[in-house]
Design an enzyme around this catalytic site. Sequence first.
Site, PDB file in Angstrom:
ATOM      1  N   ARG A 122       0.840  -1.213   0.000  1.00 26.37           N
ATOM      2  CA  ARG A 122       0.000   0.000   0.000  1.00 26.37           C
ATOM      3  C   ARG A 122       0.869   1.255   0.000  1.00 26.37           C
ATOM      4  O   ARG A 122       0.482   2.287  -0.546  1.00 26.37           O
ATOM      5  CB  ARG A 122      -0.917   0.011   1.235  1.00 26.37           C
ATOM      6  CG  ARG A 122      -1.964  -1.081   1.223  1.00 26.37           C
ATOM      7  CD  ARG A 122      -2.782  -1.062   2.504  1.00 26.37           C
ATOM      8  NE  ARG A 122      -1.928  -1.257   3.692  1.00 26.37           N
ATOM      9  CZ  ARG A 122      -2.341  -1.128   4.954  1.00 26.37           C
ATOM     10  NH1 ARG A 122      -3.589  -0.786   5.204  1.00 26.37           N
ATOM     11  NH2 ARG A 122      -1.518  -1.338   5.961  1.00 26.37           N
TER      12      ARG A 122
ATOM     13  N   PHE B  53     -15.025  -5.965  -0.025  1.00 23.92           N
ATOM     14  CA  PHE B  53     -16.238  -5.147  -0.192  1.00 23.92           C
ATOM     15  C   PHE B  53     -16.294  -4.526  -1.598  1.00 23.92           C
ATOM     16  O   PHE B  53     -17.356  -4.465  -2.215  1.00 23.92           O
ATOM     17  CB  PHE B  53     -16.299  -4.042   0.861  1.00 23.92           C
ATOM     18  CG  PHE B  53     -16.089  -4.544   2.262  1.00 23.92           C
ATOM     19  CD1 PHE B  53     -16.784  -5.654   2.722  1.00 23.92           C
ATOM     20  CD2 PHE B  53     -15.189  -3.938   3.115  1.00 23.92           C
ATOM     21  CE1 PHE B  53     -16.597  -6.142   4.012  1.00 23.92           C
ATOM     22  CE2 PHE B  53     -14.992  -4.415   4.410  1.00 23.92           C
ATOM     23  CZ  PHE B  53     -15.694  -5.516   4.857  1.00 23.92           C
TER      24      PHE B  53
ATOM     25  N   ARG C  71      -1.913  -6.045   2.347  1.00 25.66           N
ATOM     26  CA  ARG C  71      -1.264  -5.245   3.368  1.00 25.66           C
ATOM     27  C   ARG C  71      -0.196  -6.082   4.073  1.00 25.66           C
ATOM     28  O   ARG C  71       0.517  -5.585   4.935  1.00 25.66           O
ATOM     29  CB  ARG C  71      -2.277  -4.725   4.382  1.00 25.66           C
ATOM     30  CG  ARG C  71      -2.991  -5.807   5.172  1.00 25.66           C
ATOM     31  CD  ARG C  71      -3.629  -5.255   6.423  1.00 25.66           C
ATOM     32  NE  ARG C  71      -4.705  -4.341   6.107  1.00 25.66           N
ATOM     33  CZ  ARG C  71      -5.115  -3.375   6.923  1.00 25.66           C
ATOM     34  NH1 ARG C  71      -4.528  -3.205   8.098  1.00 25.66           N
ATOM     35  NH2 ARG C  71      -6.109  -2.587   6.588  1.00 25.66           N
TER      36      ARG C  71
ATOM     37  N   GLU D 259     -20.461   0.997  -0.939  1.00 24.56           N
ATOM     38  CA  GLU D 259     -19.578   0.584  -2.038  1.00 24.56           C
ATOM     39  C   GLU D 259     -20.252   0.625  -3.404  1.00 24.56           C
ATOM     40  O   GLU D 259     -19.598   0.913  -4.406  1.00 24.56           O
ATOM     41  CB  GLU D 259     -19.028  -0.821  -1.771  1.00 24.56           C
ATOM     42  CG  GLU D 259     -18.030  -0.902  -0.634  1.00 24.56           C
ATOM     43  CD  GLU D 259     -18.681  -0.835   0.745  1.00 24.56           C
ATOM     44  OE1 GLU D 259     -19.896  -1.110   0.844  1.00 24.56           O
ATOM     45  OE2 GLU D 259     -17.980  -0.505   1.719  1.00 24.56           O
TER      46      GLU D 259
ATOM     47  N   SER E  65      -7.295   2.652   5.939  1.00 28.91           N
ATOM     48  CA  SER E  65      -6.879   1.347   5.425  1.00 28.91           C
ATOM     49  C   SER E  65      -6.377   1.425   4.000  1.00 28.91           C
ATOM     50  O   SER E  65      -5.604   0.583   3.559  1.00 28.91           O
ATOM     51  CB  SER E  65      -8.010   0.328   5.565  1.00 28.91           C
ATOM     52  OG  SER E  65      -9.169   0.779   4.914  1.00 28.91           O
TER      53      SER E  65
END
Lengths: 322, 269
Positions: free
Chosen positions: A14, A87, A171, A62, A41
């Site tokens: 990330r 999601f 991540r 979303e 996040s």
Amino acid sequence: MNAVTSCAKLHDCRDAFVTVLERLSADNPRIVAVCNDSVGSSKLGGFRARWPDRLVNVGIAEQNMVGVGAGLANGGLLPFVCGAACFLTGRSLEQIKADIAYSNANVKLIGISSGMAYGELGPTHHSIEDFAWTRVLPNLPVIAPCDSVETAAAVEWAAHYDGPVFLRLSRVGVPDLLPSGHTFELGKANLLRDGDAITLVANGTVTHRILKAADLLAAEGIEARVLNMATVRPLDLDAVVAAARETGAILTAEEHSTFGGLGSAVAELVVAEAPVPMKILGVPGIFAPTGSAEFLLDEFGMSPAAIAEAAVALIARKPSRA
Amino acid sequence: MQPNDLDRIAQQIRLRDLQAVFEAGAGHIGGEMSAIDILTALYFRVLRIWPEQPKHPDRDRFVLSKGHVALALYVTLAKRGFIPEEEIGTFLKPHSRLNGHPNCTKVPGIETNTGPLGHGLPVAVGMAKAAKLTRAKYHTYALTGDGEMQEGSNWEAISSAAQFGLDNLTLIIDHNRFQQGAALKDTNNLAPFPAKLEAFGWDVTEINGNAMDEVVPALEKRGSRPHCIVAHTNKGHGISFMQDKVDWHHKVPNDEQYKIAVAELSEAL
């Protein structure tokens, strides 16, 4: 053949994503980030501090997020739509299909914390179905970079590519495998190690594991070819067919269900073009038990030692050349 | 263009739409008839558009969220010069670019692909937000069905439009009171709509959506908040035996019904 840099330091991809995003955004005012409250996040705090107006946070919604992304692109902007992969793809799959892929909207979908990155949070937060859901959609490249170098290169590439992209990031820390200055090419596998006994194929967080498995195999005198296959669609047909013909067996490993992912994509090609014995490693069609991503990858037979063992068993299935 | 002229154009579009449904043997004629006055007002009076430059950056955006009435939009676009009028004859034929739901990658004038319900308004919110970010002057319109408002994604979009202060966005709800299977009130009755939209921070105007002198001013209205037009319409408007009959959501007239419908619409021309 790419030189493989050995580096024990682990990187959260990330960071590479937002570093490149911010660098590109400084020069290109058309870039906007869209998120579903996932400022933290998705590591968009720095982006928001520099360009507060260009962070379009729709809140926890979303379906709206993906639709808004398509509309922003229609209005001439270049949206990077960021959210947890589970999601982003699961909740808004129909928006990805109709608004993004079918409409051919120039939107970059960034799935964060894919696979089992949210390990202990459980299967609701795992995204081990996203390859299967997205790779059936026309117009939508599906890419899972293996390290921070490839992540940076893929983000740079995506920003310049005129069309939708799904970029699947994690991540979970991974070592850098590709040399700095690496350029991303859509649909091109990277040969990380050559060999003729078998080909090991992986992407994302699993590539460094197959590379270590190849080291273990080499210690036993077995030379495995290792392919990093970040692009799940369009798949590198030449590399897969060559692997089948030249090494006679293909093992795939991925942080994804064994149904419908990278292994399935490779198998579809292999069965049609050059049938050879295959082994598909991944999450074996179950909801994973509690555990970290690293624990679960080991649990599902993707420790370097277990991959090497599976490779040996697969090699034994190769038809003998009389 | 004056209301009388617009009424005449709307009737011509209705007639061509009816013919195309009859010839193709399919279509969503009830919801097409209810929406055609709104489409006519938009394309022949309200929208700032250039048919020869369908991607002009300053064009007003129109999103047909109730994509199943694509035929009504195709006929309108053809009459406005976006596509050849004779192309309407290819509706639903093999390899025609005019399939049952609009495709922006093939048909000029279409902004985004719709068909699954609850998609158009979020995209329209993105369009309006883009105009805010780039200081573009275009206005964005989205047309939904009343049954379509049952899709939760619409309410996500409605909430975000207010949050973003999108005074450059107009939602038109084609409130014809019938969905595919039954009346709205017998299904999942979201009506009355106005208080719900107002509670989300929108301005609301209620009109007779089949009366041009009410449709045009409502579409041209500008304020400081996102604007919702609750357009009270009749499913099958203009064809007496179809009006307010749930069966005519996607039924196709037989020869006798077709003759009656043509006669009724022609009389009003």
